[in-house]
Scaffold this active site. Structure first.
Site, PDB file in Angstrom:
ATOM      1  N   HIS A  16     -52.818 -36.596 -24.672  1.00  0.00           N
ATOM      2  CA  HIS A  16     -51.426 -36.315 -25.053  1.00  0.00           C
ATOM      3  C   HIS A  16     -50.495 -37.312 -24.360  1.00  0.00           C
ATOM      4  O   HIS A  16     -49.559 -37.827 -24.966  1.00  0.00           O
ATOM      5  CB  HIS A  16     -51.016 -34.898 -24.606  1.00  0.00           C
ATOM      6  N   LYS A  40     -54.460 -19.561 -31.867  1.00  0.00           N
ATOM      7  CA  LYS A  40     -54.876 -19.898 -30.497  1.00  0.00           C
ATOM      8  C   LYS A  40     -54.437 -18.846 -29.494  1.00  0.00           C
ATOM      9  O   LYS A  40     -53.347 -18.302 -29.600  1.00  0.00           O
ATOM     10  CB  LYS A  40     -54.306 -21.263 -30.102  1.00  0.00           C
ATOM     11  N   ARG A  89     -56.609 -38.542 -33.695  1.00  0.00           N
ATOM     12  CA  ARG A  89     -57.699 -39.058 -32.871  1.00  0.00           C
ATOM     13  C   ARG A  89     -58.846 -39.601 -33.709  1.00  0.00           C
ATOM     14  O   ARG A  89     -59.477 -40.572 -33.385  1.00  0.00           O
ATOM     15  CB  ARG A  89     -58.245 -37.945 -31.962  1.00  0.00           C
ATOM     16  N   SER A 127     -58.227 -30.084 -25.396  1.00  0.00           N
ATOM     17  CA  SER A 127     -57.920 -29.115 -24.340  1.00  0.00           C
ATOM     18  C   SER A 127     -59.056 -28.098 -24.205  1.00  0.00           C
ATOM     19  O   SER A 127     -59.385 -27.661 -23.101  1.00  0.00           O
ATOM     20  CB  SER A 127     -56.595 -28.421 -24.639  1.00  0.00           C
TER      21      SER A 127
HETATM   22  N1  COA Z   1     -55.644 -36.874 -27.241  1.00  0.00           N
HETATM   23  C1  COA Z   1     -56.580 -35.982 -26.981  1.00  0.00           C
HETATM   24  N2  COA Z   1     -56.578 -34.742 -27.496  1.00  0.00           N
HETATM   25  C2  COA Z   1     -55.556 -34.391 -28.279  1.00  0.00           C
HETATM   26  C3  COA Z   1     -54.537 -35.281 -28.580  1.00  0.00           C
HETATM   27  C4  COA Z   1     -54.594 -36.577 -28.020  1.00  0.00           C
HETATM   28  N3  COA Z   1     -53.673 -37.479 -28.246  1.00  0.00           N
HETATM   29  N4  COA Z   1     -53.675 -34.682 -29.404  1.00  0.00           N
HETATM   30  C5  COA Z   1     -54.147 -33.437 -29.600  1.00  0.00           C
HETATM   31  N5  COA Z   1     -55.286 -33.268 -28.931  1.00  0.00           N
HETATM   32  C6  COA Z   1     -56.120 -32.070 -28.934  1.00  0.00           C
HETATM   33  C7  COA Z   1     -55.494 -30.942 -28.196  1.00  0.00           C
HETATM   34  O1  COA Z   1     -55.900 -30.910 -26.851  1.00  0.00           O
HETATM   35  C8  COA Z   1     -55.961 -29.734 -28.981  1.00  0.00           C
HETATM   36  O2  COA Z   1     -57.207 -29.307 -28.517  1.00  0.00           O
HETATM   37  P1  COA Z   1     -57.672 -27.783 -28.698  1.00  0.00           P
HETATM   38  O3  COA Z   1     -57.651 -27.508 -30.173  1.00  0.00           O
HETATM   39  O4  COA Z   1     -58.995 -27.784 -28.101  1.00  0.00           O
HETATM   40  O5  COA Z   1     -56.674 -26.930 -27.968  1.00  0.00           O
HETATM   41  C9  COA Z   1     -56.109 -30.267 -30.412  1.00  0.00           C
HETATM   42  O6  COA Z   1     -56.216 -31.653 -30.277  1.00  0.00           O
HETATM   43  C10 COA Z   1     -54.930 -29.994 -31.277  1.00  0.00           C
HETATM   44  O7  COA Z   1     -53.838 -29.850 -30.451  1.00  0.00           O
HETATM   45  P2  COA Z   1     -52.319 -30.042 -30.586  1.00  0.00           P
HETATM   46  O8  COA Z   1     -51.946 -31.438 -30.853  1.00  0.00           O
HETATM   47  O9  COA Z   1     -51.727 -29.409 -29.377  1.00  0.00           O
HETATM   48  O10 COA Z   1     -51.981 -29.295 -31.890  1.00  0.00           O
HETATM   49  P3  COA Z   1     -52.159 -27.806 -32.246  1.00  0.00           P
HETATM   50  O11 COA Z   1     -53.017 -27.803 -33.453  1.00  0.00           O
HETATM   51  O12 COA Z   1     -52.570 -26.968 -31.122  1.00  0.00           O
HETATM   52  O13 COA Z   1     -50.649 -27.485 -32.552  1.00  0.00           O
HETATM   53  C11 COA Z   1     -48.731 -26.904 -33.755  1.00  0.00           C
HETATM   54  C12 COA Z   1     -50.184 -27.266 -33.816  1.00  0.00           C
HETATM   55  C13 COA Z   1     -48.407 -26.007 -32.566  1.00  0.00           C
HETATM   56  C14 COA Z   1     -47.911 -28.173 -33.630  1.00  0.00           C
HETATM   57  C15 COA Z   1     -48.435 -26.199 -35.087  1.00  0.00           C
HETATM   58  O14 COA Z   1     -49.224 -25.056 -35.189  1.00  0.00           O
HETATM   59  C16 COA Z   1     -46.965 -25.831 -35.217  1.00  0.00           C
HETATM   60  O15 COA Z   1     -46.175 -26.643 -35.644  1.00  0.00           O
HETATM   61  N6  COA Z   1     -46.622 -24.584 -34.828  1.00  0.00           N
HETATM   62  C17 COA Z   1     -45.264 -24.080 -34.939  1.00  0.00           C
HETATM   63  C18 COA Z   1     -45.171 -23.062 -36.080  1.00  0.00           C
HETATM   64  C19 COA Z   1     -45.089 -23.767 -37.397  1.00  0.00           C
HETATM   65  O16 COA Z   1     -44.111 -24.440 -37.700  1.00  0.00           O
HETATM   66  N7  COA Z   1     -46.140 -23.588 -38.194  1.00  0.00           N
HETATM   67  C20 COA Z   1     -46.214 -24.197 -39.513  1.00  0.00           C
HETATM   68  C21 COA Z   1     -46.896 -25.515 -39.471  1.00  0.00           C
HETATM   69  S1  COA Z   1     -47.005 -26.233 -41.062  1.00  0.00           S
END
Ligand code: COA
Length: 160
Positions: A16, A40, A89, A127
Protein backbone atom coordinates in the site's frame (compact mmCIF):
# COMPACT_ATOMS: atom_id res chain seq x y z
CA UNK A 1 -6.07 18.09 -7.24
CA UNK A 2 -7.27 15.85 -4.42
CA UNK A 3 -7.47 12.03 -4.61
CA UNK A 4 -8.73 9.30 -2.32
CA UNK A 5 -7.01 5.94 -1.80
CA UNK A 6 -9.60 3.63 -0.21
CA UNK A 7 -9.11 0.21 1.28
CA UNK A 8 -9.59 -1.96 4.33
CA UNK A 9 -5.94 -1.56 5.38
CA UNK A 10 -6.12 -4.41 7.90
CA UNK A 11 -3.24 -3.67 8.25
CA UNK A 12 -1.47 -1.29 5.88
CA UNK A 13 1.50 -3.00 4.20
CA UNK A 14 4.55 -1.87 2.25
CA UNK A 15 2.57 -2.66 -0.90
CA UNK A 16 0.00 0.00 0.00
CA UNK A 17 2.82 2.32 0.96
CA UNK A 18 4.42 1.86 -2.45
CA UNK A 19 1.18 3.05 -4.08
CA UNK A 20 0.94 6.00 -1.64
CA UNK A 21 4.53 7.03 -2.45
CA UNK A 22 3.72 7.03 -6.14
CA UNK A 23 0.45 9.00 -5.94
CA UNK A 24 1.82 11.44 -3.42
CA UNK A 25 3.91 12.94 -6.22
CA UNK A 26 0.97 13.22 -8.60
CA UNK A 27 -1.69 14.96 -6.51
CA UNK A 28 -1.73 17.95 -4.20
CA UNK A 29 -3.64 16.04 -1.53
CA UNK A 30 -4.23 12.35 -0.85
CA UNK A 31 -6.74 10.95 1.62
CA UNK A 32 -6.12 7.38 2.70
CA UNK A 33 -9.62 6.22 3.45
CA UNK A 34 -10.33 3.26 5.71
CA UNK A 35 -13.53 2.10 4.07
CA UNK A 36 -16.12 -0.52 4.84
CA UNK A 37 -16.02 -3.88 3.04
CA UNK A 38 -19.11 -5.97 3.67
CA UNK A 39 -17.28 -9.32 3.43
CA UNK A 40 -14.34 -8.56 5.68
CA UNK A 41 -14.05 -8.92 9.43
CA UNK A 42 -10.99 -6.87 10.27
CA UNK A 43 -8.54 -7.90 12.97
CA UNK A 44 -7.83 -4.29 13.91
CA UNK A 45 -10.39 -1.64 14.87
CA UNK A 46 -10.72 1.47 12.74
CA UNK A 47 -8.96 3.42 15.48
CA UNK A 48 -6.00 1.01 15.43
CA UNK A 49 -5.81 1.02 11.63
CA UNK A 50 -5.91 4.81 11.66
CA UNK A 51 -3.09 4.97 14.22
CA UNK A 52 -0.91 2.65 12.15
CA UNK A 53 -1.49 4.60 8.94
CA UNK A 54 -1.06 8.00 10.59
CA UNK A 55 2.30 6.96 12.05
CA UNK A 56 3.38 5.45 8.72
CA UNK A 57 2.64 8.55 6.63
CA UNK A 58 3.47 11.20 9.23
CA UNK A 59 6.33 12.64 7.15
CA UNK A 60 4.21 13.01 4.02
CA UNK A 61 2.78 16.49 4.19
CA UNK A 62 0.03 16.08 1.62
CA UNK A 63 -1.27 12.72 2.89
CA UNK A 64 -4.12 12.45 5.40
CA UNK A 65 -6.13 9.59 6.91
CA UNK A 66 -9.87 9.26 7.35
CA UNK A 67 -12.52 6.56 7.73
CA UNK A 68 -16.03 6.18 6.37
CA UNK A 69 -18.72 3.53 6.65
CA UNK A 70 -20.83 4.57 3.68
CA UNK A 71 -20.43 4.50 -0.07
CA UNK A 72 -17.02 5.52 -1.33
CA UNK A 73 -18.45 7.77 -4.04
CA UNK A 74 -20.57 9.58 -1.45
CA UNK A 75 -17.45 10.29 0.56
CA UNK A 76 -15.79 11.56 -2.61
CA UNK A 77 -18.69 13.85 -3.39
CA UNK A 78 -18.87 15.18 0.15
CA UNK A 79 -15.19 16.06 0.07
CA UNK A 80 -15.09 17.30 -3.49
CA UNK A 81 -12.82 14.49 -4.68
CA UNK A 82 -12.99 13.21 -8.26
CA UNK A 83 -10.17 10.67 -8.31
CA UNK A 84 -10.15 7.21 -6.69
CA UNK A 85 -6.77 5.48 -6.55
CA UNK A 86 -6.48 1.72 -6.66
CA UNK A 87 -3.44 -0.54 -6.98
CA UNK A 88 -3.37 -3.41 -9.46
CA UNK A 89 -0.98 -6.12 -8.34
CA UNK A 90 -1.74 -8.87 -10.81
CA UNK A 91 -4.22 -9.90 -13.44
CA UNK A 92 -6.20 -11.63 -10.68
CA UNK A 93 -7.05 -8.21 -9.21
CA UNK A 94 -8.45 -6.98 -12.48
CA UNK A 95 -11.98 -8.37 -12.58
CA UNK A 96 -12.86 -7.19 -9.06
CA UNK A 97 -11.30 -3.78 -9.62
CA UNK A 98 -12.95 -3.41 -13.01
CA UNK A 99 -16.35 -4.18 -11.50
CA UNK A 100 -15.89 -1.73 -8.63
CA UNK A 101 -14.66 1.05 -10.93
CA UNK A 102 -17.62 0.60 -13.25
CA UNK A 103 -20.11 0.47 -10.39
CA UNK A 104 -18.64 3.61 -8.84
CA UNK A 105 -18.82 5.33 -12.22
CA UNK A 106 -22.42 4.22 -12.65
CA UNK A 107 -23.39 5.74 -9.30
CA UNK A 108 -21.33 8.91 -9.78
CA UNK A 109 -20.15 9.45 -13.36
CA UNK A 110 -17.98 12.42 -12.41
CA UNK A 111 -15.64 10.20 -10.33
CA UNK A 112 -12.72 8.52 -12.12
CA UNK A 113 -10.74 5.50 -10.90
CA UNK A 114 -7.03 5.62 -11.51
CA UNK A 115 -5.03 2.36 -11.35
CA UNK A 116 -1.41 2.21 -10.34
CA UNK A 117 0.93 -0.74 -10.53
CA UNK A 118 2.89 -1.26 -7.30
CA UNK A 119 6.49 -2.44 -7.42
CA UNK A 120 6.69 -6.07 -8.57
CA UNK A 121 8.22 -7.10 -5.25
CA UNK A 122 4.78 -6.55 -3.68
CA UNK A 123 2.79 -8.58 -6.19
CA UNK A 124 2.40 -11.50 -3.81
CA UNK A 125 1.65 -9.39 -0.73
CA UNK A 126 -1.73 -9.10 0.99
CA UNK A 127 -2.91 -8.13 4.47
CA UNK A 128 -4.39 -11.63 4.97
CA UNK A 129 -1.07 -13.31 4.24
CA UNK A 130 0.68 -11.01 6.70
CA UNK A 131 -1.83 -12.00 9.42
CA UNK A 132 -1.44 -15.67 8.53
CA UNK A 133 2.36 -15.53 8.80
CA UNK A 134 2.36 -13.67 12.12
CA UNK A 135 -0.27 -16.03 13.56
CA UNK A 136 2.14 -18.94 13.20
CA UNK A 137 5.10 -17.04 14.57
CA UNK A 138 6.65 -15.88 11.29
CA UNK A 139 8.54 -12.67 10.69
CA UNK A 140 6.76 -10.03 8.61
CA UNK A 141 9.03 -7.07 9.31
CA UNK A 142 10.14 -6.90 5.64
CA UNK A 143 6.57 -6.51 4.46
CA UNK A 144 5.04 -3.96 6.83
CA UNK A 145 5.99 -0.57 8.30
CA UNK A 146 7.64 -0.85 11.76
CA UNK A 147 4.54 0.39 13.64
CA UNK A 148 2.43 -2.34 12.02
CA UNK A 149 4.95 -4.97 13.02
CA UNK A 150 4.66 -3.75 16.62
CA UNK A 151 0.85 -3.80 16.55
CA UNK A 152 0.83 -7.30 15.06
CA UNK A 153 3.25 -8.65 17.66
CA UNK A 154 1.28 -7.05 20.49
CA UNK A 155 -1.94 -8.54 19.17
CA UNK A 156 -0.45 -12.02 18.90
CA UNK A 157 1.06 -11.82 22.40
CA UNK A 158 -2.35 -10.73 23.79
CA UNK A 159 -3.99 -13.77 22.20
CA UNK A 160 -1.37 -16.20 23.61
N1 COA B 1 0.29 -4.12 -2.42
C1 COA B 1 0.08 -5.23 -1.74
N2 COA B 1 -1.15 -5.64 -1.37
C2 COA B 1 -2.19 -4.86 -1.67
C3 COA B 1 -2.02 -3.67 -2.37
C4 COA B 1 -0.71 -3.29 -2.75
N3 COA B 1 -0.46 -2.19 -3.41
N4 COA B 1 -3.22 -3.12 -2.57
C5 COA B 1 -4.11 -3.94 -1.98
N5 COA B 1 -3.49 -4.99 -1.46
C6 COA B 1 -4.12 -6.13 -0.79
C7 COA B 1 -4.67 -5.76 0.54
O1 COA B 1 -3.74 -6.00 1.57
C8 COA B 1 -5.90 -6.64 0.64
O2 COA B 1 -5.56 -7.89 1.16
P1 COA B 1 -6.65 -8.79 1.93
O3 COA B 1 -7.77 -9.02 0.95
O4 COA B 1 -5.89 -9.97 2.27
O5 COA B 1 -7.11 -7.99 3.11
C9 COA B 1 -6.35 -6.80 -0.81
O6 COA B 1 -5.22 -6.49 -1.58
C10 COA B 1 -7.43 -5.86 -1.21
O7 COA B 1 -7.34 -4.76 -0.39
P2 COA B 1 -7.73 -3.28 -0.48
O8 COA B 1 -6.99 -2.56 -1.52
O9 COA B 1 -7.62 -2.75 0.91
O10 COA B 1 -9.18 -3.32 -1.00
P3 COA B 1 -10.44 -3.95 -0.36
O11 COA B 1 -10.93 -4.91 -1.38
O12 COA B 1 -10.24 -4.45 1.00
O13 COA B 1 -11.30 -2.64 -0.27
C11 COA B 1 -13.03 -1.12 -0.68
C12 COA B 1 -12.38 -2.41 -1.08
C13 COA B 1 -13.05 -0.92 0.84
C14 COA B 1 -12.27 0.03 -1.30
C15 COA B 1 -14.46 -1.20 -1.25
O14 COA B 1 -15.12 -2.28 -0.68
C16 COA B 1 -15.24 0.08 -0.99
O15 COA B 1 -15.14 1.02 -1.76
N6 COA B 1 -16.01 0.11 0.12
C17 COA B 1 -16.84 1.24 0.46
C18 COA B 1 -18.32 0.91 0.22
C19 COA B 1 -18.64 1.03 -1.24
O16 COA B 1 -18.62 2.12 -1.81
N7 COA B 1 -18.95 -0.12 -1.84
C20 COA B 1 -19.30 -0.17 -3.25
C21 COA B 1 -18.11 -0.44 -4.10
S1 COA B 1 -18.54 -0.53 -5.79
Amino acid sequence: MKAVYPGTFDPITKGHLDVINRVQKLFSEIVILIAYHNEKEPLFTIKERKEMITETVKKMENVGVDSYDGLLVDYAKKHNIRIIIRGLRAISDFEYEFQMALMNRKIRPEVETLFLVPHESYTYLSSSLIKEIIAVGGNVSHFVPPIVNTYLKNRINKED
